[in-house]
Design a protein around this motif. Structure first.
Motif, PDB file in Angstrom:
ATOM      1  N   SER A  26      34.304  29.331  46.151  1.00 28.96           N
ATOM      2  CA  SER A  26      34.435  29.880  47.628  1.00 28.96           C
ATOM      3  C   SER A  26      33.811  28.425  48.460  1.00 28.96           C
ATOM      4  CB  SER A  26      33.238  30.901  47.907  1.00 28.96           C
ATOM      5  OG  SER A  26      33.665  32.173  47.161  1.00 28.96           O
ATOM      6  N   ASP A  29      30.884  25.952  47.687  1.00 26.82           N
ATOM      7  CA  ASP A  29      30.501  26.071  46.135  1.00 26.82           C
ATOM      8  C   ASP A  29      30.602  24.457  45.744  1.00 26.82           C
ATOM      9  OD1 ASP A  29      30.321  28.591  46.027  1.00 26.82           O
ATOM     10  OD2 ASP A  29      31.902  28.763  44.792  1.00 26.82           O
ATOM     11  N   ALA A 126      33.994  37.551  53.980  1.00 28.34           N
ATOM     12  CA  ALA A 126      33.615  36.590  52.831  1.00 28.34           C
ATOM     13  C   ALA A 126      32.829  35.438  53.453  1.00 28.34           C
ATOM     14  CB  ALA A 126      34.574  36.123  51.862  1.00 28.34           C
ATOM     15  N   ALA A 142      26.920  33.566  53.055  1.00 24.39           N
ATOM     16  CA  ALA A 142      27.676  33.819  51.973  1.00 24.39           C
ATOM     17  C   ALA A 142      27.835  32.522  51.173  1.00 24.39           C
ATOM     18  CB  ALA A 142      29.010  34.228  52.434  1.00 24.39           C
ATOM     19  N   SER A 147      25.933  33.277  42.512  1.00 26.04           N
ATOM     20  CA  SER A 147      26.648  34.365  41.830  1.00 26.04           C
ATOM     21  C   SER A 147      27.593  33.528  40.876  1.00 26.04           C
ATOM     22  CB  SER A 147      27.204  35.267  42.416  1.00 26.04           C
ATOM     23  OG  SER A 147      27.414  36.359  41.684  1.00 26.04           O
ATOM     24  N   PRO A 149      31.689  33.655  39.357  1.00 24.93           N
ATOM     25  CA  PRO A 149      33.021  33.953  39.630  1.00 24.93           C
ATOM     26  C   PRO A 149      33.197  35.344  39.368  1.00 24.93           C
ATOM     27  CG  PRO A 149      33.064  31.767  38.785  1.00 24.93           C
ATOM     28  CD  PRO A 149      31.448  32.054  38.592  1.00 24.93           C
ATOM     29  N   ARG A 152      31.779  37.448  41.881  1.00 25.85           N
ATOM     30  CA  ARG A 152      32.117  37.428  43.133  1.00 25.85           C
ATOM     31  C   ARG A 152      33.670  38.164  43.198  1.00 25.85           C
ATOM     32  NH1 ARG A 152      29.765  33.281  45.692  1.00 25.85           N
ATOM     33  NH2 ARG A 152      28.793  31.757  44.066  1.00 25.85           N
ATOM     34  N   LYS A 156      34.299  41.631  45.517  1.00 27.96           N
ATOM     35  CA  LYS A 156      35.284  41.507  46.355  1.00 27.96           C
ATOM     36  C   LYS A 156      36.597  42.589  46.396  1.00 27.96           C
ATOM     37  CE  LYS A 156      39.085  38.316  48.273  1.00 27.96           C
ATOM     38  NZ  LYS A 156      39.752  37.082  48.174  1.00 27.96           N
ATOM     39  N   ASP A 161      30.759  42.507  50.706  1.00 27.28           N
ATOM     40  CA  ASP A 161      30.610  41.316  50.872  1.00 27.28           C
ATOM     41  C   ASP A 161      29.231  40.845  50.417  1.00 27.28           C
ATOM     42  OD1 ASP A 161      29.574  39.060  52.116  1.00 27.28           O
ATOM     43  OD2 ASP A 161      29.569  39.847  54.330  1.00 27.28           O
ATOM     44  N   ILE A 162      29.560  39.986  49.344  1.00 29.03           N
ATOM     45  CA  ILE A 162      28.504  39.663  48.413  1.00 29.03           C
ATOM     46  C   ILE A 162      27.166  39.206  48.949  1.00 29.03           C
ATOM     47  CG2 ILE A 162      29.340  37.286  47.833  1.00 29.03           C
ATOM     48  CD1 ILE A 162      28.903  38.121  44.787  1.00 29.03           C
ATOM     49  N   SER A 163      27.290  38.416  50.217  1.00 28.45           N
ATOM     50  CA  SER A 163      26.150  37.919  50.745  1.00 28.45           C
ATOM     51  C   SER A 163      25.248  39.111  51.051  1.00 28.45           C
ATOM     52  CB  SER A 163      26.595  37.212  52.067  1.00 28.45           C
ATOM     53  OG  SER A 163      27.140  37.933  53.029  1.00 28.45           O
TER      54      SER A 163
END
Lengths: 445, 355
Positions: A26, A29, A126, A142, A147, A149, A152, A156, A161-163
């Motif tokens: 993302s 990263d 995201a 985010a 995390s 991949p 993530r 997704k 929303d992983i954040s």
């Protein structure tokens, strides 16, 4: 810092474009040399592209599903300059080579030449700003969520929303379990509510009605193409007919419930579908003619005394129908394990081509989508597909009394070239009897 | 496969296996040397694959899984022997002393070969399947006319074994007792075609029909490959004629970077062969029998890493040749059609050369 652009390479000798399948990084990263950045699908293969640079991702050109031309920008990476050179270099083209043999246009080199199949969402969940959640200490923007991949991607795929997920791993790393916990808290899983967002469409996420384009084209490729070709091939070669029946499935539900309560079966995912699968295999043993295919080229009907049980699975990539080989040989526990593995692999996208070949009978479970029935089209080369509707409480007449039971509608689509209504009805009734009284049938095996 | 047909000296778990006809002549330093060779060549191969995915090579043919077959054979070849490779013989090239950068030149499209065949006594890769077996036999017949005690080695695979050229090469080698070793790496897949479809009998048994010996060796056992190849070469050196050595191995990677093996083979099959990994097997032997420690292996890993990074740097700084270079070495003498081609390319304006 200087700016480097990774151009879409030709990974297969003369390809002109590739489709983005999965981003593995993302914006924000940090990436190392040869770290996997993205999976792309070309006309020849799905491959992973490793990073040619060390640095921080500053921009992704295109989203999953977008097609990028070879030689056009794919990803931007901020690269730390050598400490020895103090000068600020101009943006550098990554390979510093001009492809002289191949006629890639040079006029729009700095333009992102993606054929957009949908517009980029104006509010990206995201990468957008994050509303702080007071109770969660480890929430960060985010771009800096720690995390991996696969996790993530997992988040997704589930529209999460992983954040917003609190990380419990080392240094606040968001783990798969964290995502699962967040999902179980946010998603209601009732049989009648589709687990997919309403904007999901054959493996794509459509824009909402108001903000999307007035007209939009979605390329027919990948899983969508396979589905389309299979349906056309089947629908216009095999004359379809169907029968259906309502069944009191309360004994099946009771059985599943009592089995689930057993500590020895605690780690096995048991669902009514397991019993349905056993029922269909049992019907095939009793009526071998149903497990057959019409070989028009050789003027034969092929009877097979082994069931490769296809299961239609709704996956993030679209509809897939992998099968369980020798399903007629499996007992309840093995069937449950095989189904679980099949679905897990289909959802994770690791189903192999071999696992989709040779299907003889199929089941499509439309119950989770909240409908009672359907008339499914046969997978090409097969002669019968069982459809299972939602299992719901309904009034049922028993001993001249109206009682509340778990009722399900089941149906069977069949190839009417060689299977007649009597055989199809026999098979379907057999399945129905099995579901309304599974214990003796299971014991008899 | 009938396991008893195959010469094996070390099991996949790194245990010694007894064989009636062969035993290992290697000491621990040589075995560790082979481990180093295999580790480095796999690392080079992985770097080349990455470079292809980054648009720096047009193509790459990975060798992963076949390291023991190639290092065992490459180390058994002596200086006087001459090898005729396919496009996948990177491990042999390494043993012949070809610099890794030169292995990549062809795949970057900046050279039509990459090295001087005479210098390394190792031909540049033949892309056309099976062709080089005829060249190798011709070379072996030349050795006979010279009256020296050299041998030539023809490299090919299970796919090429179906080519007519290979059968012709077998006929000529047999008829003239040519000093050639046919080194067949059966990696199970001719792109997407399984070797079981290519042949009804184990490939090494074809030699018998042509009139010379054939032997199958565990191609993932570097000790066994070394001994079997060494004996076949010695036989050729001594005037004993040709031998077919079938190294039974597995291509763990795609056929080339253009191939997607998941379309034709199962994960389960790849898993089975992962347990027979040639590098892990040698490592297990070194640990089990010679008490080698992680520090030994870590040293090799670091060396391989450094070689890979230098290879990347060297490759990226290679100058692009003028496109007309492809006409330069097509014929030894001037040729009117080649001259036309060169002139056309210059007129297209893609060359910096002016007519």
């Amino acid at each position: 810092m200087s700016h480097r652009t990774f151009l879409m390479p030709d990974v297969g000798e003369g390809l002109t474009e590739a489709e983005i399948v999965t981003w593995k990084v993302s914006v924000g990263d940090t990436v190392t040399l040869n770290q996997p950045l993205v999976d792309i699908e070309t006309a020849k293969a799905t491959v992973e592209l490793p990073s040619p640079f060390v640095g921080v991702v500053s921009e992704l050109h295109g989203q999953v599903g977008d097609v990028i031309e070879v030689g056009k920008p794919l990803i931007e990476i901020e690269v730390r300059d050598d400490s020895s050179s103090g000068a600020t270099p101009a943006p550098v083209k990554p390979t510093a080579r001009t492809a002289v043999f191949v006629g890639y246009g040079t006029s729009e080199e700095n333009e992102v030449a993606t054929r957009r199949h949908r517009r980029a969402p104006s509010t990206s969940t995201a990468f957008g700003p994050v509303v702080p959640t007071p109770s969660v200490a480890s929430v960060v923007t985010a771009a800096h969520v720690r995390s991996t991949p696969p996790v993530r991607l997992y988040a997704k795929q589930h529209g999460l929303d992983i954040s917003l997920v609190p990380g419990t791993g080392r240094d606040g790393l968001v783990t798969r379990d964290d995502v699962d916990r967040a999902l179980s808290g946010t998603q209601r899983r009732t049989p009648s509510a589709p687990s997919n967002a309403p904007t999901r469409f054959v493996g794509h996420d459509l824009e909402p009605w108001d903000s999307g384009p007035k007209e939009e084209r979605i390329p027919v490729r990948g899983v969508l193409r396979s589905m389309a070709e299979a349906m056309v091939q089947s629908a216009f070669s095999a004359p379809h007919a169907a029968v259906w029946v309502r069944v009191d499935a309360t004994p099946t539900m009771d059985l599943v419930k009592s089995l689930k309560a057993r500590p020895s079966l605690a780690n096995i995912r048991l669902s009514p579908l397991v019993i349905v699968a056993l029922a269909l295999c049992d019907a095939a043993r009793t009526y071998p003619g149903i497990n057959s295919s019409f070989d028009a080229a050789n003027n034969d009907v092929i009877i097979r005394r082994s069931v490769a049980l296809g299961i239609a699975a709704d996956t993030p990539r679209g509809l897939l129908a992998p099968n369980i080989k020798n399903a007629d040989q499996l007992d309840l526990v093995d069937m449950a394990l095989a189904l679980d593995q099949l679905v897990t692999k289909a959802r994770a996208g690791t189903t192999t081509p071999a696992e989709m070949l040779g299907t003889t009978l199929s089941i499509t479970n439309v119950g989770p989508m909240g409908v009672d029935g359907a008339v499914p089209i046969l997978p090409p080369g097969t002669s019968a597909i069982l459809v299972v509707g939602q299992i719901a409480k309904a009034p049922w007449v028993r001993d001249n009394e109206v009682v509340v039971r778990d009722v399900v509608e089941i149906g069977l689509s069949f190839d009417h070239r060689h299977i007649d209504g009597a055989l199809a009805s026999g098979v379907l009734s057999h399945v129905g009897r099995f579901l309304s009284d599974p214990a003796p049938a299971l014991l008899a095996r | 496969m009938n396991e008893s047909e195959l010469v094996q000296l070390v099991s996949p778990e790194g245990e010694r296996v007894r064989h009636p006809d062969y035993e290992s002549s290697l000491g621990v330093d040589e075995i560790f040397g082979f481990y180093r060779d295999m580790t480095i060549i796999r690392r080079i191969c992985n770097e080349a694959t990455s470079l292809q995915r980054q648009g720096e090579l047009a193509l790459w043919a990975p060798v992963q899984g076949q390291e023991a077959a190639q290092i065992g054979c490459g180390r058994a070849m002596t200086e006087k022997d001459f090898g005729f490779p396919t496009y996948r013989e990177h491990g042999i090239a390494w043993c012949r002393g070809v610099p890794p950068l030169n292995m990549l030149r062809l795949f970057r499209g900046v050279s039509q070969g990459g090295w001087d065949p005479q210098h390394y006594r190792f031909s540049t890769p033949t892309i056309v399947l099976g062709d080089q077996t005829l060249t190798a036999v011709g070379y072996a017949m030349g050795i006979q006319k010279d009256g020296t005690d050299e041998a030539s080695v023809a490299f090919f695979g299970d796919g090429a074994s179906s080519q007519g050229d290979v059968s012709e090469a077998f006929v000529w080698a047999a008829s003239f007792d040519a000093p050639v070793v046919f080194f067949l790496q059966n990696n199970q897949w001719a792109i997407s075609e399984p070797s079981t479809l290519q042949t009804k009998i184990p490939l090494y048994r074809r030699a018998e029909g042509f009139g010379f010996p054939g032997i199958r060796v565990d191609g993932n056992d570097v000790l066994a490959v070394y001994e079997v190849t060494k004996r076949a070469l010695e036989n050729a050196h001594e005037g004993g004629g040709p031998t077919l050595v079938e190294a039974f191995t597995y291509r763990m990677s795609p056929h080339t970077t253009s191939d997607d093996p998941t379309r034709y083979r199962t994960d389960a099959e790849v898993e089975v062969w992962k347990h027979r990994d040639p590098i892990e097997r040698t490592k297990a032997l070194l640990v089990r029998e010679y008490k080698y420690k992680n520090s030994h292996f870590e040293e090799v890993r670091e060396e391989a890493e450094a070689i890979a990074l230098k290879l990347r740097d060297d490759l990226l700084s290679l100058p692009d040749p003028d496109p007309t270079f492809i006409f330069d070495n097509a014929y030894a003498a001037p040729h009117p059609l080649i001259d036309d081609g060169r002139r056309d390319m210059i007129e297209l304006g893609v060359s910096s050369v002016t007519s």
